[in-house]
Motif scaffolding. Structure first.
Motif, PDB file in Angstrom:
ATOM      1  N   ALA A  19       0.682  -0.924   0.317  1.00 48.33           N
ATOM      2  CA  ALA A  19      -0.072   0.301  -0.010  1.00 48.33           C
ATOM      3  C   ALA A  19       0.788   1.356  -0.034  1.00 48.33           C
ATOM      4  N   ARG A  20       1.834   1.193   0.510  1.00 46.66           N
ATOM      5  CA  ARG A  20       2.548   2.432   1.104  1.00 46.66           C
ATOM      6  C   ARG A  20       3.037   2.486  -0.588  1.00 46.66           C
ATOM      7  N   GLU A  21       3.623   1.719  -1.429  1.00 47.90           N
ATOM      8  CA  GLU A  21       4.617   2.027  -2.677  1.00 47.90           C
ATOM      9  C   GLU A  21       3.719   2.084  -3.772  1.00 47.90           C
ATOM     10  N   LEU A  22       2.914   2.206  -3.432  1.00 48.89           N
ATOM     11  CA  LEU A  22       1.711   1.955  -4.697  1.00 48.89           C
ATOM     12  C   LEU A  22       0.488   3.583  -4.025  1.00 48.89           C
ATOM     13  N   ALA A  23       0.860   3.915  -3.335  1.00 49.42           N
ATOM     14  CA  ALA A  23       0.383   5.422  -2.787  1.00 49.42           C
ATOM     15  C   ALA A  23       0.454   6.467  -3.058  1.00 49.42           C
ATOM     16  N   PRO A  24       1.581   6.699  -3.443  1.00 51.65           N
ATOM     17  CA  PRO A  24       2.154   8.033  -4.430  1.00 51.65           C
ATOM     18  C   PRO A  24       0.422   8.451  -5.630  1.00 51.65           C
ATOM     19  N   LEU A  25       0.436   6.439  -6.429  1.00 48.66           N
ATOM     20  CA  LEU A  25      -0.324   6.813  -7.593  1.00 48.66           C
ATOM     21  C   LEU A  25      -1.916   6.895  -6.522  1.00 48.66           C
ATOM     22  N   GLY A  26      -1.782   6.919  -5.651  1.00 44.44           N
ATOM     23  CA  GLY A  26      -3.448   6.905  -5.308  1.00 44.44           C
ATOM     24  C   GLY A  26      -4.040   5.589  -5.933  1.00 44.44           C
ATOM     25  N   VAL A  27      -3.499   4.716  -5.526  1.00 44.22           N
ATOM     26  CA  VAL A  27      -3.777   3.200  -5.778  1.00 44.22           C
ATOM     27  C   VAL A  27      -3.973   2.621  -4.577  1.00 44.22           C
ATOM     28  N   TYR A  28      -5.425   1.389  -4.229  1.00 45.48           N
ATOM     29  CA  TYR A  28      -5.678   1.576  -3.097  1.00 45.48           C
ATOM     30  C   TYR A  28      -5.710  -0.157  -2.985  1.00 45.48           C
ATOM     31  N   ILE A  29      -5.261  -0.765  -2.282  1.00 43.57           N
ATOM     32  CA  ILE A  29      -5.307  -2.521  -1.900  1.00 43.57           C
ATOM     33  C   ILE A  29      -5.485  -2.266  -0.632  1.00 43.57           C
ATOM     34  N   GLU A 114      -6.702 -15.346  -9.944  1.00 47.78           N
ATOM     35  CA  GLU A 114      -5.334 -14.017  -9.961  1.00 47.78           C
ATOM     36  C   GLU A 114      -5.347 -13.526 -10.909  1.00 47.78           C
ATOM     37  N   MET A 115      -4.622 -12.244 -10.888  1.00 46.44           N
ATOM     38  CA  MET A 115      -4.502 -11.195 -12.161  1.00 46.44           C
ATOM     39  C   MET A 115      -3.104 -10.469 -11.714  1.00 46.44           C
ATOM     40  N   ILE A 116      -2.150  -9.761 -12.907  1.00 46.96           N
ATOM     41  CA  ILE A 116      -1.056  -9.172 -12.600  1.00 46.96           C
ATOM     42  C   ILE A 116      -1.431  -7.877 -13.007  1.00 46.96           C
ATOM     43  N   PHE A 117      -1.336  -6.397 -12.351  1.00 46.63           N
ATOM     44  CA  PHE A 117      -1.418  -5.174 -13.050  1.00 46.63           C
ATOM     45  C   PHE A 117      -0.248  -4.356 -12.194  1.00 46.63           C
ATOM     46  N   GLY A 118       0.522  -3.446 -13.746  1.00 45.92           N
ATOM     47  CA  GLY A 118       1.632  -3.064 -13.727  1.00 45.92           C
ATOM     48  C   GLY A 118       1.498  -1.995 -13.543  1.00 45.92           C
ATOM     49  N   PHE A 119       2.168  -1.114 -13.134  1.00 48.20           N
ATOM     50  CA  PHE A 119       2.309   0.661 -13.059  1.00 48.20           C
ATOM     51  C   PHE A 119       3.615   1.419 -12.933  1.00 48.20           C
ATOM     52  N   VAL A 120       2.966   2.256 -13.725  1.00 50.05           N
ATOM     53  CA  VAL A 120       4.592   3.287 -14.091  1.00 50.05           C
ATOM     54  C   VAL A 120       4.618   4.371 -12.559  1.00 50.05           C
ATOM     55  N   LYS A 121       5.373   4.313 -11.784  1.00 49.07           N
ATOM     56  CA  LYS A 121       5.337   5.017 -10.205  1.00 49.07           C
ATOM     57  C   LYS A 121       5.915   7.058 -11.247  1.00 49.07           C
ATOM     58  N   PRO A 122       5.646   7.756 -10.144  1.00 46.73           N
ATOM     59  CA  PRO A 122       5.750   9.115 -10.840  1.00 46.73           C
ATOM     60  C   PRO A 122       8.094   9.146 -11.301  1.00 46.73           C
TER      61      PRO A 122
END
Length: 182
Positions: A19-29, A114-122
Motif C-alpha cells: 500500500a505504501r509503494e502504491l500510495a503515490p499513485l492513489g492506488v488502494y489495495i 489471480e491477475m497481474i497489474f503493472g503500474f508506472v510510478k511517478p
C-alpha cells in the motif's frame, strides 16, 4: 494475498508495504475476507456461469460491500468471469495488456483466481502487482497501468463502475519494462 514486484527484483508481500509503494499513485489495495465465498464454493471453481449464478454472487457481495459502493460513488457492479474457454479471450488479453488509463476509476474485488497489474510510478519506475482472492483494488482514473491474466487464465471478480464508458482503455504508448518480465 497480494504481492508486489519492484523494478529492482524485490518482491513485497506485506500488504502495508505494498500500500505504501502504491500510495503515490492513489492506488488502494485491501484484503477483505467477508466469508461469503463459503456460500458458493462450487461457483468459484466452475468455469462458465449462468446469468442467474452471476447475479446470485453479485447480490451476496453487494450486501457485504455496500460501504465500498457508497464511499467511492460506484453506481453499479457486475461479475467478470474469465476462463480458458471464454469467448474472445485473446482479444480481452490484448486489449488490457498494454499501458493505458481510464476516465473513471477501475475497482474490483477478486473472488477467485489471480491477475497481474503493472503500474508506472511517478519517478518512471514500473512495478507489478499480483492480486488474488479476497483482494480489493481501486485504481483512480488517469493512473497508467496494464493488466493480464496469469497462466491459469482464470479470474472471477466483482467490478465496480462509476460511468458506462469509464473502463475503456486510453493507450499511453509506454513500454513494459523488460526487467520485470524475466
Amino acid at each position: 494475498m497480494a504481492t508486489l514486484l519492484l523494478e529492482d527484483g524485490t518482491i513485497e508481500s506485506n500488504l502495508d508495504e505494498i500500500a505504501r509503494e502504491l500510495a503515490p499513485l492513489g492506488v488502494y489495495i485491501k484484503h477483505y475476507d467477508p466469508g461469503t465465498s463459503i456460500l458458493f464454493p462450487h461457483l468459484l471453481i466452475q468455469d462458465a456461469l449462468t446469468d442467474k449464478e452471476k447475479c446470485h454472487i453479485v447480490d451476496l457481495h453487494n450486501s457485504v460491500f455496500e460501504f465500498i459502493q457508497q464511499e467511492n460513488g460506484y453506481l453499479w457492479c457486475d461479475l467478470l468471469n474469465v476462463h480458458p474457454g471464454s469467448p474472445n479471450l485473446q482479444t480481452l488479453i490484448a486489449t488490457y495488456a498494454k499501458y493505458h488509463t481510464h476516465t473513471a476509476p477501475e475497482a474490483l474485488y477478486v473472488l477467485a483466481g489471480e491477475m497481474i497489474f503493472g503500474f508506472v510510478k511517478p519517478d518512471g519506475s514500473q512495478v507489478q502487482l499480483l492480486v488474488q482472492s479476497q483482494d480489493y483494488l481501486h485504481i483512480p482514473s488517469g493512473v497508467e497501468h496494464w493488466c493480464s491474466l496469469t497462466a491459469s487464465l482464470s479470474f472471477k471478480a466483482v467490478r465496480y463502475f462509476t460511468a458506462a464508458d469509464g473502463w475503456v482503455p486510453n493507450y499511453t504508448g509506454t513500454q513494459l519494462n523488460d526487467s520485470l518480465n524475466k
